[in-house]
Design a protein around this motif. Sequence first.
Motif, PDB file in Angstrom:
ATOM      1  N   VAL A 258       0.853  -1.192   0.000  1.00 27.37           N
ATOM      2  CA  VAL A 258       0.000   0.000   0.000  1.00 27.37           C
ATOM      3  C   VAL A 258       0.890   1.244   0.000  1.00 27.37           C
ATOM      4  N   ASP A 259       0.622   2.156  -0.927  1.00 29.53           N
ATOM      5  CA  ASP A 259       1.411   3.383  -1.006  1.00 29.53           C
ATOM      6  C   ASP A 259       1.039   4.295   0.158  1.00 29.53           C
TER       7      ASP A 259
ATOM      8  N   TRP B  45       1.969   7.306   1.174  1.00 27.96           N
ATOM      9  CA  TRP B  45       1.677   8.726   1.009  1.00 27.96           C
ATOM     10  C   TRP B  45       0.500   8.972   0.069  1.00 27.96           C
ATOM     11  N   ALA B  46       0.017   7.907  -0.598  1.00 21.85           N
ATOM     12  CA  ALA B  46      -1.174   8.065  -1.444  1.00 21.85           C
ATOM     13  C   ALA B  46      -2.427   7.649  -0.687  1.00 21.85           C
ATOM     14  N   ASP B  47      -2.305   6.651   0.160  1.00 19.81           N
ATOM     15  CA  ASP B  47      -3.462   6.169   0.903  1.00 19.81           C
ATOM     16  C   ASP B  47      -3.079   6.010   2.376  1.00 19.81           C
TER      17      ASP B  47
ATOM     18  N   ILE C 100      -4.437   6.527   5.332  1.00 21.79           N
ATOM     19  CA  ILE C 100      -5.280   5.919   6.368  1.00 21.79           C
ATOM     20  C   ILE C 100      -5.166   4.393   6.323  1.00 21.79           C
ATOM     21  N   ARG C 101      -5.190   3.828   5.104  1.00 26.02           N
ATOM     22  CA  ARG C 101      -5.126   2.373   5.008  1.00 26.02           C
ATOM     23  C   ARG C 101      -3.752   1.864   5.423  1.00 26.02           C
ATOM     24  N   ALA C 102      -2.708   2.548   4.964  1.00 23.44           N
ATOM     25  CA  ALA C 102      -1.354   2.094   5.264  1.00 23.44           C
ATOM     26  C   ALA C 102      -1.045   2.199   6.754  1.00 23.44           C
TER      27      ALA C 102
ATOM     28  N   PRO D 243      -4.209   5.668  11.956  1.00 21.04           N
ATOM     29  CA  PRO D 243      -5.124   5.925  10.840  1.00 21.04           C
ATOM     30  C   PRO D 243      -6.316   6.763  11.280  1.00 21.04           C
TER      31      PRO D 243
ATOM     32  N   GLU E  31      -5.361  17.598   6.839  1.00 25.54           N
ATOM     33  CA  GLU E  31      -5.009  16.414   6.066  1.00 25.54           C
ATOM     34  C   GLU E  31      -3.782  16.693   5.197  1.00 25.54           C
TER      35      GLU E  31
END
Lengths: 259, 519
Positions: free
Chosen positions: A70-71, A73-75, A77-79, B359, B506
């Motif tokens: 999982v990238d 800095w692109a996603d 929350i998931r990472a 997260p 964000e």
Amino acid sequence: MDVTAPPAVRLTGLWRRFGTKVAVGGIDLEVPAGSFYGLVGPNGAGKTTTLRMATGLLRPDAGTVLVEGVDLWADPIRAKSLFGVLPDGVRLFDRLSGRQLITYAGLLHGLDRTTAVARTDDLLRALDLEQDAATLVVDYSAGMTKKVALAAAMVHAPRLLVLDEPFEAVDPVSAANIREILTAFVASGGTVIVSSHVMDLVQRMCDHVAVVAGGRVLAAGTVDEVRAGSTLEDRFVQLVGGRSAGEGLEWLRTSSASS
Amino acid sequence: MVAHLVRLKLTLLLNGLRRSVWQQVGLAFAALYALGLLVLGVVGLVALSTQDVALRAGVVPAFGALLVLGWWVVPLVAFGVDATLDPTRFATYPVPRRSLLVGLALSGVVGVPGVATAVLCLATVVVWWHEPVAALVAVPCMALALATAVVGSRATTSLGAAVLGRRRVREVLVVVMVLPLMLLGPILTGLTGVVTRLGAGGVDRLGEVAGWTPFGAAWAVPALVAQGQWGGAALRLLIALVTLGVLVAVWDRALTRAAVEPTGGGESARAEGLGWFGRLPGTPTGAIAARCLTYWRRDPRYSMAVITLPLLLVVFLVAMPGGGMVVAVGPLAGMIFGWTVSADLAYDGSAFWMHLSAPVPAAADRWGRIVSTLVVGVPGSVVLTVASAALAHRLDALPALLGMTLGLLLVALGCASVVSALVVYKARQPGENPFSTPQGASMAAMTSQLAGFTGVGLLASPVLVLGVVAMVRGSWLLGLLTLVLGLGIGVVVLLLGARIGARTLERRAPALFAQLASF
């Protein structure tokens, strides 16, 4: 180890500059899933900067961070739900008690309260903090603070732990406990990345190691590959250089000061 | 050694300037301000020098005593002592005590207030140009006065720091010390009244009294010499010398103790159970709200707001008895509660990593902080509004007042949610010495505060205008309208602010953390 699994962490072309100083100048690193990975380097080598970029605390100027594919800095929350972090040189919310702090970390990671509370109790016991569970973290000693921060990093049961200098200021008994916990964590399939200056510790504990200096990776691989027959410490000094053998300090020798 | 210490202070000052633009701006402002005061002081002194001896002999000691007293007391309550040369850092070096004392004292003069005071002391010599002997005597006496001021400030602060070493004591005192600061206005008003009543003859008396005090003695010596009272002059000189001696001794003792007994320690606080974490919903938003609520109680920087607001009511009552201004306390409280959130990230400091590495959606961060502030702020400001309305006998205006209070609270909260995602500054950390000022903080803080206040004022202006009209007219209907309008505008601004704040956070969170971690 599952061969098809993506690496726990893959850093590609990571760069970071502070003003005119390049702290990290193009680091590529692959941390295999299930490894116990040591990151060693002299002071100011860029270890902390690298780990902060790998955990979403610092935005790289260039390069990508993949956490289990999982990238980051692109996603983010998931990472971010995939790993636990113990950063070095930062404060904690130290007006909370030890118990509250660990529970807080659990809730922030989306655990429900029952689970968070149960795991907090387990962690307090495992890290020998039960006695001080109700004490405010601001009144903890340096070693206890490290331990409670470590507990906060583990409470959501991540598959990857990124620990910056986890053994600094920790007493030998607690260090042995922590090492045991981490080893068991790796044995059950987890991945641990630790940074340290203590070569001996890394050689005994880790199965992989990367030597970082001047913001670059000088050597990386399994510990046996990197040390290539000698001890890790000798190899490290050989790679990094800069040993001066105390020449030019003759006046410091007490025998010559007898006059 | 002495020269080394002074040079070290200068180097630190210059390096600090090189590091941050804000400090350059701050120093420029401070210098400008000091220069203004200095010109005013020097012109005043020159004008005074043409007056007759009796008046000069009255004014100079009174003015001097005030200046010295300021040096002693102000660092305790307001700006904090400049900690660039912390004596405990020299503990491991074999520096002779004498050199350390002299060096630290001299380096205390290096800096805007020190230089300004030195110039002012020098200018006082001019006052005695009619009486050459007195002018001659004034030169060493002014050096003595300057030393009394600088050493005195070191003595009081190091003494204070020794007492305040323990965290608990320190936290309580931070709160307590705000009291005299808040009462400063009424006290000054009272003092001015006393002085005016005394008249011209009173100034002489004031100078006479000031001359006997440890703060004013050195200033009174040339005054008495000018009047030919050599005996009295000698007596004042003795007082001044003894004062300096005692101050040096006190400072010396405090330094010795500070070197071997680092601050900190004391009994540790305990908190059984989960507290707020067990009561609020077990979600990230709930957890953040619970954490903030815990801080409202345990962190003096927050609890201070809660404690000082009722005091504000007392201050208004004392300062303007019978005045209608008392009712302003409610809306002011709303504003202050709401605006506290603007400093939230700065107060978190690098501990913010816990939110950043988890997260947690930025919206959860914003709303957690907003909810906790509402839980504390709504009851707090409503109670104050009702109390102030009752005290002012304006319970009829309650709907209008509540409209303004809640409107300001919500609008301020909304604006603060955006501001705190944009600007962070170095805030005093909860465990830090309350007498040390964080460097380079004030300008960034001040600019963001000023812009934020303007924004809140503009957005809330319809509510405020309507509320004031309703109160002046005594119209119940307009009052109700104010309440509706206040809640309406407030909720809209809050929702928008939370949304914009979340989006900003964000994007900027890693940059903000990098800044927080570098402090």
